[in-house]
Design an enzyme around this catalytic site. Structure first.
Site, PDB file in Angstrom:
ATOM      1  CG  ASP A 125      -1.812   1.083   1.350  1.00 45.58           C
ATOM      2  OD1 ASP A 125      -1.805   2.119   0.506  1.00 45.58           O
ATOM      3  OD2 ASP A 125      -2.522   1.216   2.640  1.00 45.58           O
ATOM      4  CG  ASP A 148      -8.507   2.131  -8.605  1.00 42.65           C
ATOM      5  OD1 ASP A 148      -8.613   1.381  -9.454  1.00 42.65           O
ATOM      6  OD2 ASP A 148      -7.413   1.788  -7.696  1.00 42.65           O
ATOM      7  CE  LYS A 152     -21.764   1.984  -7.836  1.00 44.18           C
ATOM      8  NZ  LYS A 152     -21.462   0.319  -7.521  1.00 44.18           N
ATOM      9  CG  ASP A 184     -10.355   8.078 -17.559  1.00 42.70           C
ATOM     10  OD1 ASP A 184     -10.116   7.947 -16.444  1.00 42.70           O
ATOM     11  OD2 ASP A 184     -10.738   7.232 -18.382  1.00 42.70           O
ATOM     12  CG  PHE A 223      -6.803   2.184 -16.033  1.00 46.69           C
ATOM     13  CD1 PHE A 223      -8.273   1.904 -15.563  1.00 46.69           C
ATOM     14  CD2 PHE A 223      -6.088   1.083 -15.420  1.00 46.69           C
ATOM     15  CE1 PHE A 223      -8.612   0.977 -14.875  1.00 46.69           C
ATOM     16  CE2 PHE A 223      -6.603  -0.135 -15.061  1.00 46.69           C
ATOM     17  CZ  PHE A 223      -7.929  -0.344 -14.572  1.00 46.69           C
TER      18      PHE A 223
HETATM   19  C1  LIG Z   1      -6.967   2.307 -12.320  1.00 48.86           C
HETATM   20  S1  LIG Z   1      -5.546   1.612 -11.892  1.00 48.86           S
HETATM   21  C2  LIG Z   1      -4.373   2.487 -13.113  1.00 48.86           C
HETATM   22  C3  LIG Z   1      -2.973   1.805 -13.120  1.00 48.86           C
HETATM   23  C4  LIG Z   1      -1.997   2.329 -14.253  1.00 48.86           C
HETATM   24  N1  LIG Z   1      -1.499   3.571 -13.561  1.00 48.86           N
HETATM   25  C5  LIG Z   1      -2.483   2.784 -15.588  1.00 48.86           C
HETATM   26  O1  LIG Z   1      -2.787   4.010 -15.775  1.00 48.86           O
HETATM   27  O2  LIG Z   1      -3.156   1.714 -16.301  1.00 48.86           O
HETATM   28  C6  LIG Z   1      -5.087   2.052 -10.314  1.00 48.86           C
HETATM   29  C7  LIG Z   1      -3.788   1.224  -9.873  1.00 48.86           C
HETATM   30  O3  LIG Z   1      -3.638   1.635  -8.549  1.00 48.86           O
HETATM   31  C8  LIG Z   1      -3.403   0.590  -7.560  1.00 48.86           C
HETATM   32  N2  LIG Z   1      -3.466   1.196  -6.325  1.00 48.86           N
HETATM   33  C9  LIG Z   1      -4.573   1.579  -5.921  1.00 48.86           C
HETATM   34  N3  LIG Z   1      -4.336   2.005  -4.584  1.00 48.86           N
HETATM   35  C10 LIG Z   1      -3.214   1.837  -4.265  1.00 48.86           C
HETATM   36  C11 LIG Z   1      -2.305   1.874  -3.219  1.00 48.86           C
HETATM   37  N4  LIG Z   1      -2.699   2.538  -2.172  1.00 48.86           N
HETATM   38  N5  LIG Z   1      -0.912   1.387  -3.209  1.00 48.86           N
HETATM   39  C12 LIG Z   1      -0.584   0.876  -4.217  1.00 48.86           C
HETATM   40  N6  LIG Z   1      -1.170   0.775  -5.397  1.00 48.86           N
HETATM   41  C13 LIG Z   1      -2.745   1.047  -5.305  1.00 48.86           C
HETATM   42  C14 LIG Z   1      -4.330  -0.498  -7.882  1.00 48.86           C
HETATM   43  O4  LIG Z   1      -4.022  -1.876  -7.726  1.00 48.86           O
HETATM   44  C15 LIG Z   1      -4.301  -0.288  -9.663  1.00 48.86           C
HETATM   45  O5  LIG Z   1      -3.461  -1.199 -10.242  1.00 48.86           O
END
Ligand SMILES: C[S@@+](CC[C@H](N)C(=O)[O-])C[C@H]1O[C@@H](n2cnc3c(N)ncnc32)[C@H](O)[C@@H]1O
Length: 242
Positions: A125, A148, A152, A184, A223
């Site tokens: 994390d 992410d 919601k 986005d 993404f």
């Molecule tokens: C929507 S994806 C985007 C991934 C990549 N940056 C892209 O643009 O394709 C968000 C990523 O952030 C990671 N993630 C979310 N919260 C996180 C955290 N607290 N620590 C590490 N990774 C995290 C998720 O596992 C996911 O792979």
């Protein structure tokens, strides 16, 4: 196919499942995800070479074996951007932080294939990594690309980019260091602009204090491409640590 978890990810899974762990932002849900046998093997065999266990405060000069300008990419997903930047800039070091094991496995394979020596990964994390395992003023650049969006309303509290995390970002950047974000999702873009704008140690690099232009060097991530297919606009933000 989910193989046995290597020690580092068992540790991460324990922490991720600990519901009583006091934390400000839980920006992800633990999901096993589909992992290929090559990715699972990479997690077993390549992790000792490129992986960092989050214990105490990490000595980045010792980990990389040199002092160099450093970029951290948080939530690198499949790592397209991380791998491309690391290959293009051997003079810089790259720290990738991601909780999704298949993505980590994929990047391990990419690192080995390209024989890159300037990347290290944390399967943990990012909130905890920044809070507990990275020293103050240690990074020249931080990238958070397409975090992410948690669209919601009841999930907005899970968004990574809010005041406590922005405070951590600012504290881990060196003075003059930069943070780049992209999304986005329009409402999240506005929230990012407000949260970063409210952090006293950061200065917006965009003219008129708005959104920045897309950095030429950024490789379109999974993404970003998904957003494009859906017809979404992309918003970039660039701030500097004062
Ligand atoms: C929507 S994806 C985007 C991934 C990549 N940056 C892209 O643009 O394709 C968000 C990523 O952030 C990671 N993630 C979310 N919260 C996180 C955290 N607290 N620590 C590490 N990774 C995290 C998720 O596992 C996911 O792979």
């Amino acid at each position: 196919m989910e193989g046995p978890r290597p020690a580092h990810c068992q540790l991460a899974a324990l922490r991720l499942n600990a519901s009583d762990h006091p934390r400000a932002i839980r920006s992800f849900v633990t999901r096993a995800g589909r992992i290929t046998s090559a990715q699972a093997r990479a997690l077993e065999t390549l992790w000792p070479k490129y992986g960092i266990e989050p214990r105490r405060v990490i000595d980045l000069d010792a980990v990389f074996g040199r002092a160099a300008p450093r970029t951290a990419e948080i939530g690198f997903g499949n790592g397209e951007n991380l791998l491309a930047l690391a290959a293009a800039h051997p003079e810089r070091d790259y720290l990738g932080i991601e909780v999704h094991r298949p993505g980590v496995g994929r990047v391990l394979l990419g690192l080995e294939e390209r024989a890159l020596t300037n990347v290290r990964l944390l399967c943990h994390d990012a909130v905890e990594v920044l809070e507990r395992h990275l020293p103050e003023d240690c990074l020249d650049e931080i990238l958070v690309l397409f975090p992410d969006p948690w669209p919601k309303k009841r999930h907005h509290k899970r968004r990574l980019i809010q005041a406590p995390f922005v405070n951590l970002l600012a504290g881990r950047l060196k003075p003059g260091g930069r943070v780049h974000l992209a999304t986005d999702w329009a409402p999240y873009a506005e929230q990012m602009l407000e949260a970063l704008g409210a952090e006293a140690r950061l200065r917006n690099l965009a003219p008129q204090g708005g959104f920045a232009s897309r950095p030429d060097e950024r490789v379109a991530t999974r993404f970003e491409r998904r957003g494009e297919r859906l017809g979404h606009q992309v918003w970039d933000l660039a701030f500097e640590r004062l």
